[in-house]
Scaffold this motif. Structure first.
Motif, PDB file in Angstrom:
ATOM      1  N   ALA A 198       0.775  -1.245   0.285  1.00  0.00           N
ATOM      2  CA  ALA A 198      -0.062  -0.027   0.153  1.00  0.00           C
ATOM      3  C   ALA A 198       0.622   1.043   0.339  1.00  0.00           C
ATOM      4  N   MET A 199       1.794   0.804   0.917  1.00  0.00           N
ATOM      5  CA  MET A 199       2.705   2.363   0.801  1.00  0.00           C
ATOM      6  C   MET A 199       4.228   1.395   0.818  1.00  0.00           C
ATOM      7  N   PRO A 200       5.240   2.466  -0.141  1.00  0.00           N
ATOM      8  CA  PRO A 200       6.743   1.621   0.257  1.00  0.00           C
ATOM      9  C   PRO A 200       6.864   2.616   1.868  1.00  0.00           C
ATOM     10  N   MET A 201       7.613   1.377   2.451  1.00  0.00           N
ATOM     11  CA  MET A 201       8.416   2.036   4.443  1.00  0.00           C
ATOM     12  C   MET A 201       9.316   1.556   4.707  1.00  0.00           C
ATOM     13  N   ILE A 202      10.000   2.005   5.077  1.00  0.00           N
ATOM     14  CA  ILE A 202      11.585   1.451   6.097  1.00  0.00           C
ATOM     15  C   ILE A 202      10.718   1.163   7.498  1.00  0.00           C
ATOM     16  N   LEU A 203      10.931   0.003   7.722  1.00  0.00           N
ATOM     17  CA  LEU A 203      10.100  -0.102   9.498  1.00  0.00           C
ATOM     18  C   LEU A 203      11.607  -0.513  10.590  1.00  0.00           C
ATOM     19  N   ILE A 204      11.620   0.415  11.473  1.00  0.00           N
ATOM     20  CA  ILE A 204      12.732   0.405  12.246  1.00  0.00           C
ATOM     21  C   ILE A 204      12.170   0.880  13.678  1.00  0.00           C
ATOM     22  N   GLU A 205      12.669  -0.096  14.486  1.00  0.00           N
ATOM     23  CA  GLU A 205      11.885  -0.185  16.145  1.00  0.00           C
ATOM     24  C   GLU A 205      12.980   0.716  16.581  1.00  0.00           C
ATOM     25  N   ALA A 206      11.563   1.597  17.706  1.00  0.00           N
ATOM     26  CA  ALA A 206      12.144   3.143  18.182  1.00  0.00           C
ATOM     27  C   ALA A 206      13.709   2.699  18.492  1.00  0.00           C
ATOM     28  N   HIS A 207      13.957   1.876  19.728  1.00  0.00           N
ATOM     29  CA  HIS A 207      14.673   2.156  20.759  1.00  0.00           C
ATOM     30  C   HIS A 207      15.844   2.152  20.121  1.00  0.00           C
ATOM     31  N   SER A 208      15.950   1.534  18.376  1.00  0.00           N
ATOM     32  CA  SER A 208      17.186   1.085  17.480  1.00  0.00           C
ATOM     33  C   SER A 208      17.788   3.032  17.587  1.00  0.00           C
ATOM     34  N   MET A 209      17.139   3.697  17.034  1.00  0.00           N
ATOM     35  CA  MET A 209      17.292   5.114  17.192  1.00  0.00           C
ATOM     36  C   MET A 209      17.125   6.072  18.532  1.00  0.00           C
ATOM     37  N   GLY A 210      17.398   5.194  19.271  1.00  0.00           N
ATOM     38  CA  GLY A 210      17.643   6.012  20.518  1.00  0.00           C
ATOM     39  C   GLY A 210      15.910   6.673  20.902  1.00  0.00           C
ATOM     40  N   VAL A 211      14.937   6.338  21.335  1.00  0.00           N
ATOM     41  CA  VAL A 211      13.504   6.873  21.755  1.00  0.00           C
ATOM     42  C   VAL A 211      12.803   5.638  21.587  1.00  0.00           C
ATOM     43  N   SER A 212      12.266   6.374  22.330  1.00  0.00           N
ATOM     44  CA  SER A 212      10.864   5.082  23.449  1.00  0.00           C
ATOM     45  C   SER A 212       9.717   4.738  22.495  1.00  0.00           C
ATOM     46  N   GLY A 213       9.694   5.461  20.903  1.00  0.00           N
ATOM     47  CA  GLY A 213       8.647   5.447  20.533  1.00  0.00           C
ATOM     48  C   GLY A 213       6.965   5.723  21.412  1.00  0.00           C
ATOM     49  N   ILE A 235      17.181   7.603   2.610  1.00  0.00           N
ATOM     50  CA  ILE A 235      17.719   7.748   1.403  1.00  0.00           C
ATOM     51  C   ILE A 235      18.660   6.362   0.829  1.00  0.00           C
ATOM     52  N   LYS A 236      18.798   6.209   1.661  1.00  0.00           N
ATOM     53  CA  LYS A 236      20.003   4.259   1.389  1.00  0.00           C
ATOM     54  C   LYS A 236      18.737   3.154   1.437  1.00  0.00           C
ATOM     55  N   ALA A 237      17.695   3.844   2.492  1.00  0.00           N
ATOM     56  CA  ALA A 237      17.102   2.473   1.523  1.00  0.00           C
ATOM     57  C   ALA A 237      16.139   2.413   0.757  1.00  0.00           C
ATOM     58  N   GLY A 238      15.457   3.984   0.170  1.00  0.00           N
ATOM     59  CA  GLY A 238      15.138   3.349  -1.104  1.00  0.00           C
ATOM     60  C   GLY A 238      16.259   3.222  -2.554  1.00  0.00           C
ATOM     61  N   GLU A 239      17.116   3.109  -1.574  1.00  0.00           N
ATOM     62  CA  GLU A 239      18.522   2.509  -3.095  1.00  0.00           C
ATOM     63  C   GLU A 239      18.109   1.453  -3.399  1.00  0.00           C
ATOM     64  N   ARG A 240      18.165   0.600  -1.890  1.00  0.00           N
ATOM     65  CA  ARG A 240      18.581  -0.354  -1.636  1.00  0.00           C
ATOM     66  C   ARG A 240      16.575  -1.069  -2.260  1.00  0.00           C
TER      67      ARG A 240
END
Length: 360
Positions: A198-213, A235-240
């Motif tokens: 439905a929509m191209p996305m990059i899913l990331i666990e919040a803790h991996s980015m130093g936040v709680s979410g 940007i890097k995910a878009g290329e991949r």
């Protein structure tokens, strides 16, 4: 004589988004001319969109263009345009499921689809992705009804329910559910799921980015270091994912995932992509829910893989959004309840293309 272009327009709320709806026949067939008109109508290039009808926020700077279907087995075509607030850019690469909620009512009232009984099924061909979506619109007495008892988080009050069914939403842009070939990728040391549903996305666990979410949208929008890091990953995910250079595109959308805190199945913070959504995109919810029933994704590893048929409750900054997942002919069907409202109709005025300052 008025030297502005007068164009028939209906302003509608669809789900948690809002924007002008146009008949395709009322806009130029030439893409460049059409986009220049949309930029003028919305007032893009200014943070308040002061010289247009945009609301100075990505969720209120959206456009729907509707016309007769160009494909079999559909009633209407729906082209979505995300018009940037801060830049003179129009992006027609994604779909928008919230604006989609208003397409059925608009099409019926525009005479593109006849009302059929107390509920009218409108099959919508999303031109952006080539996918089909069914919208069930209340039409008691042969007319669209906007009043009812349905509620959705992120919109005050009650309205008539509009049931959306996304038919086989996988591979909306790339033709693949996981465009990188993997359910899990490591990008700059961060585990990610690059998904196109439905929509191209990059899913990331919040803790991996130093936040709680669990932060508010405003708190996340104020974290410039986080936004910069998300943009670099995007940007890097878009290329991949085979989307090329996505700097001037709004996809893929970064999404931070964490465990639910209020009785739901999963908590999310969805970015549009440079601001955190005040609630959650409908198309985003479809893709996130699909990730929850797929082996090895960031979502299923976080909360445990789910198996359809089921209903998933996704928590977001304004509440929650429920997604029903089922299978039909070996493909996943995602159902979501939305509401819509007609706000005004008339003419919107645009500058002729040669008068639009593209450097604004």
């Amino acid at each position: 004589m008025n030297d502005l272009l007068a164009i028939p327009c209906v302003l509608m709320r669809g789900g948690t988004s809002k924007g002008p709806f146009f008949l395709a026949s009322d806009l130029p067939a030439n893409t460049g001319e059409r986009d220049q008109i949309l930029l003028s109508v919305m007032g893009s290039g200014h943070p308040l969109q002061i010289d247009g009808i945009g609301g100075g926020n990505p969720v209120t700077s959206k456009v729907a263009i509707v016309g007769p279907s160009s494909v079999p087995n559909a009633d209407v075509d729906y082209l979505f345009a995300q018009v940037r607030v801060d830049q003179q850019l129009v992006d027609t690469s994604p779909n928008c499921g919230n604006m989609l909620a208003a397409v059925g009512p608009f099409a019926i009232e525009a005479g593109l689809v006849p009302a059929r009984g107390d509920k009218t099924l409108v099959r919508i061909h999303n031109v952006n992705t080539g996918k089909l979506i069914d919208a069930e619109v209340p039409t008691p007495g042969g007319s669209v009804s906007y009043l009812g008892d349905a509620t959705i988080d992120g919109v005050p009050g009650r309205a008539a329910p509009i049931a959306l069914s996304f038919m086989d939403a996988a591979g909306a842009r790339t033709g693949q559910l996981f465009p990188t070939g993997n359910a899990l990728d490591i990008i700059d040391g961060v585990p990610t799921t690059c998904i196109d549903c439905a929509m191209p996305m990059i899913l990331i666990e919040a803790h991996s980015m130093g936040v709680s979410g669990l932060e508010t949208s405003a708190q996340l929008n104020a974290d410039k270091a986080l936004l910069a890091r998300l943009e670099d990953l995007r940007i890097k995910a878009g290329e991949r994912m085979g989307l090329g250079n996505v700097r001037n595109q709004v996809t893929p959308k970064p999404v931070l995932l964490s465990r639910a805190s209020s009785g739901g199945d999963l908590n999310v913070r969805y970015f549009m992509p440079h601001q955190c959504h005040p609630s959650l995109a409908t198309t985003g919810a479809v893709g996130i829910a699909t990730a929850c029933i797929s082996d090895g994704t960031v979502a299923s590893l976080l909360i445990g893989k789910k198996t359809p048929p089921l209903q998933l409750s996704i928590e977001h900054p304004s509440g929650r959004l429920d997604v029903r997942l089922s299978e039909k002919d070996g493909k996943i069907v995602a159902g979501i309840l939305r509401t819509a409202r007609r706000l005004f109709e008339g003419q919107v005025f645009a500058k002729p293309a040669k008068q639009i300052d593209c450097a604004a």
